[in-house]
Motif scaffolding. Structure first.
Motif, PDB file in Angstrom:
ATOM      1  N   MET A  71     -26.222   5.273 -22.875  1.00  0.00           N
ATOM      2  CA  MET A  71     -25.461   4.266 -21.743  1.00  0.00           C
ATOM      3  C   MET A  71     -24.344   5.343 -21.257  1.00  0.00           C
ATOM      4  O   MET A  71     -23.554   6.123 -21.761  1.00  0.00           O
ATOM      5  CB  MET A  71     -24.919   3.221 -22.373  1.00  0.00           C
ATOM      6  CG  MET A  71     -26.002   2.090 -22.771  1.00  0.00           C
ATOM      7  SD  MET A  71     -25.485   0.476 -23.007  1.00  0.00           S
ATOM      8  CE  MET A  71     -24.471   0.815 -24.787  1.00  0.00           C
ATOM      9  N   CYS A  72     -23.901   5.211 -19.776  1.00  0.00           N
ATOM     10  CA  CYS A  72     -22.821   5.926 -19.238  1.00  0.00           C
ATOM     11  C   CYS A  72     -22.543   5.073 -17.887  1.00  0.00           C
ATOM     12  O   CYS A  72     -23.207   4.023 -17.693  1.00  0.00           O
ATOM     13  CB  CYS A  72     -23.450   6.991 -18.807  1.00  0.00           C
ATOM     14  SG  CYS A  72     -24.577   7.222 -17.467  1.00  0.00           S
ATOM     15  N   ASP A  73     -21.188   5.283 -17.632  1.00  0.00           N
ATOM     16  CA  ASP A  73     -20.716   4.863 -16.474  1.00  0.00           C
ATOM     17  C   ASP A  73     -21.025   5.689 -15.090  1.00  0.00           C
ATOM     18  O   ASP A  73     -20.918   5.113 -14.051  1.00  0.00           O
ATOM     19  CB  ASP A  73     -19.241   4.818 -16.376  1.00  0.00           C
ATOM     20  CG  ASP A  73     -18.831   3.722 -17.661  1.00  0.00           C
ATOM     21  OD1 ASP A  73     -19.474   2.901 -17.799  1.00  0.00           O
ATOM     22  OD2 ASP A  73     -17.608   3.947 -18.310  1.00  0.00           O
ATOM     23  N   LEU A  74     -21.296   6.811 -15.126  1.00  0.00           N
ATOM     24  CA  LEU A  74     -21.493   8.021 -14.229  1.00  0.00           C
ATOM     25  C   LEU A  74     -22.694   8.918 -14.660  1.00  0.00           C
ATOM     26  O   LEU A  74     -22.436   9.244 -15.943  1.00  0.00           O
ATOM     27  CB  LEU A  74     -20.383   8.588 -13.983  1.00  0.00           C
ATOM     28  CG  LEU A  74     -20.567   9.754 -12.668  1.00  0.00           C
ATOM     29  CD1 LEU A  74     -20.924   9.016 -11.660  1.00  0.00           C
ATOM     30  CD2 LEU A  74     -19.368  10.573 -12.726  1.00  0.00           C
ATOM     31  N   LEU A  75     -23.521   8.690 -14.060  1.00  0.00           N
ATOM     32  CA  LEU A  75     -24.909   9.979 -14.196  1.00  0.00           C
ATOM     33  C   LEU A  75     -24.995  10.865 -13.569  1.00  0.00           C
ATOM     34  O   LEU A  75     -24.998  10.717 -12.138  1.00  0.00           O
ATOM     35  CB  LEU A  75     -26.180   8.990 -14.149  1.00  0.00           C
ATOM     36  CG  LEU A  75     -27.494   9.754 -14.262  1.00  0.00           C
ATOM     37  CD1 LEU A  75     -27.567  10.422 -15.702  1.00  0.00           C
ATOM     38  CD2 LEU A  75     -28.715   8.777 -14.106  1.00  0.00           C
ATOM     39  N   ILE A  76     -25.064  12.190 -13.940  1.00  0.00           N
ATOM     40  CA  ILE A  76     -25.016  13.359 -13.256  1.00  0.00           C
ATOM     41  C   ILE A  76     -26.000  14.271 -13.388  1.00  0.00           C
ATOM     42  O   ILE A  76     -25.969  14.475 -14.775  1.00  0.00           O
ATOM     43  CB  ILE A  76     -23.684  14.131 -13.235  1.00  0.00           C
ATOM     44  CG1 ILE A  76     -22.379  13.233 -12.673  1.00  0.00           C
ATOM     45  CG2 ILE A  76     -23.640  15.442 -12.569  1.00  0.00           C
ATOM     46  CD1 ILE A  76     -21.242  13.928 -13.036  1.00  0.00           C
ATOM     47  N   GLY A  77     -27.102  14.436 -12.634  1.00  0.00           N
ATOM     48  CA  GLY A  77     -28.246  15.210 -13.192  1.00  0.00           C
ATOM     49  C   GLY A  77     -27.704  16.705 -13.044  1.00  0.00           C
ATOM     50  O   GLY A  77     -27.569  17.104 -11.517  1.00  0.00           O
ATOM     51  N   SER A  78     -27.779  17.500 -13.923  1.00  0.00           N
ATOM     52  CA  SER A  78     -27.640  19.121 -13.623  1.00  0.00           C
ATOM     53  C   SER A  78     -28.778  19.802 -14.396  1.00  0.00           C
ATOM     54  O   SER A  78     -28.336  20.788 -14.951  1.00  0.00           O
ATOM     55  CB  SER A  78     -26.187  19.377 -13.980  1.00  0.00           C
ATOM     56  OG  SER A  78     -25.894  19.068 -15.269  1.00  0.00           O
ATOM     57  N   ASP A  79     -29.749  19.411 -14.171  1.00  0.00           N
ATOM     58  CA  ASP A  79     -31.093  19.940 -15.249  1.00  0.00           C
ATOM     59  C   ASP A  79     -32.105  20.719 -14.137  1.00  0.00           C
ATOM     60  O   ASP A  79     -32.951  20.906 -14.620  1.00  0.00           O
ATOM     61  CB  ASP A  79     -31.724  18.856 -15.740  1.00  0.00           C
ATOM     62  CG  ASP A  79     -32.201  17.689 -14.909  1.00  0.00           C
ATOM     63  OD1 ASP A  79     -31.579  17.537 -13.662  1.00  0.00           O
ATOM     64  OD2 ASP A  79     -33.122  16.887 -15.314  1.00  0.00           O
ATOM     65  N   GLY A  80     -31.511  21.117 -12.895  1.00  0.00           N
ATOM     66  CA  GLY A  80     -32.379  21.943 -12.219  1.00  0.00           C
ATOM     67  C   GLY A  80     -33.019  21.477 -10.986  1.00  0.00           C
ATOM     68  O   GLY A  80     -32.891  20.230 -10.868  1.00  0.00           O
ATOM     69  N   ILE A  81     -33.564  22.367 -10.363  1.00  0.00           N
ATOM     70  CA  ILE A  81     -34.633  21.993  -9.379  1.00  0.00           C
ATOM     71  C   ILE A  81     -35.655  20.965  -9.247  1.00  0.00           C
ATOM     72  O   ILE A  81     -35.820  20.077  -8.333  1.00  0.00           O
ATOM     73  CB  ILE A  81     -34.918  23.353  -8.481  1.00  0.00           C
ATOM     74  CG1 ILE A  81     -35.115  23.078  -6.970  1.00  0.00           C
ATOM     75  CG2 ILE A  81     -36.007  23.838  -9.232  1.00  0.00           C
ATOM     76  CD1 ILE A  81     -35.449  24.363  -6.199  1.00  0.00           C
ATOM     77  N   ARG A  82     -36.281  20.805 -10.372  1.00  0.00           N
ATOM     78  CA  ARG A  82     -37.227  19.959 -10.874  1.00  0.00           C
ATOM     79  C   ARG A  82     -36.501  18.582 -11.456  1.00  0.00           C
ATOM     80  O   ARG A  82     -37.366  17.907 -11.840  1.00  0.00           O
ATOM     81  CB  ARG A  82     -38.415  20.310 -11.386  1.00  0.00           C
ATOM     82  CG  ARG A  82     -39.142  21.656 -10.720  1.00  0.00           C
ATOM     83  CD  ARG A  82     -40.192  22.001 -11.594  1.00  0.00           C
ATOM     84  NE  ARG A  82     -40.960  23.229 -10.905  1.00  0.00           N
ATOM     85  CZ  ARG A  82     -40.880  24.166 -10.938  1.00  0.00           C
ATOM     86  NH1 ARG A  82     -39.884  24.768 -11.764  1.00  0.00           N
ATOM     87  NH2 ARG A  82     -41.322  25.216 -10.247  1.00  0.00           N
ATOM     88  N   SER A  83     -35.278  18.141 -11.180  1.00  0.00           N
ATOM     89  CA  SER A  83     -34.771  17.274 -11.673  1.00  0.00           C
ATOM     90  C   SER A  83     -35.123  15.915 -11.144  1.00  0.00           C
ATOM     91  O   SER A  83     -35.467  15.766  -9.935  1.00  0.00           O
ATOM     92  CB  SER A  83     -33.285  17.145 -11.320  1.00  0.00           C
ATOM     93  OG  SER A  83     -32.561  15.969 -11.907  1.00  0.00           O
TER      94      SER A  83
END
Length: 69
Positions: free
Chosen positions: A55-67
């Protein structure tokens, strides 16, 4: 939209967000889905392909171009 190497973003986040902010990085995980809260101030629920959750309050995807994020 801004683009830069994800390692740079991860390093900046780790350096500038205090550990008291409950910062969590999930490495080597693939996000299957997430659900946004219906109630104000409720956490976002993450479900990973290995069936684990977080669980989180803010979700940031930094897993690359195919995220998926």
């Amino acid at each position: 939209m801004h683009t830069f190497h994800r390692a740079v973003l991860q390093k900046l986040l780790a350096e500038h967000i205090h550990t008291s902010d409950r910062l969590q990085f999930h490495y080597s995980k693939r996000l299957a889905s997430y659900s946004e809260p219906d109630v104000l101030n409720s956490p976002i629920v993450l479900t990973f392909e290995d069936s684990s959750t977080s669980m989180c309050d803010l979700l940031i995807g930094s897993d690359g171009i195919r995220s998926a994020v």
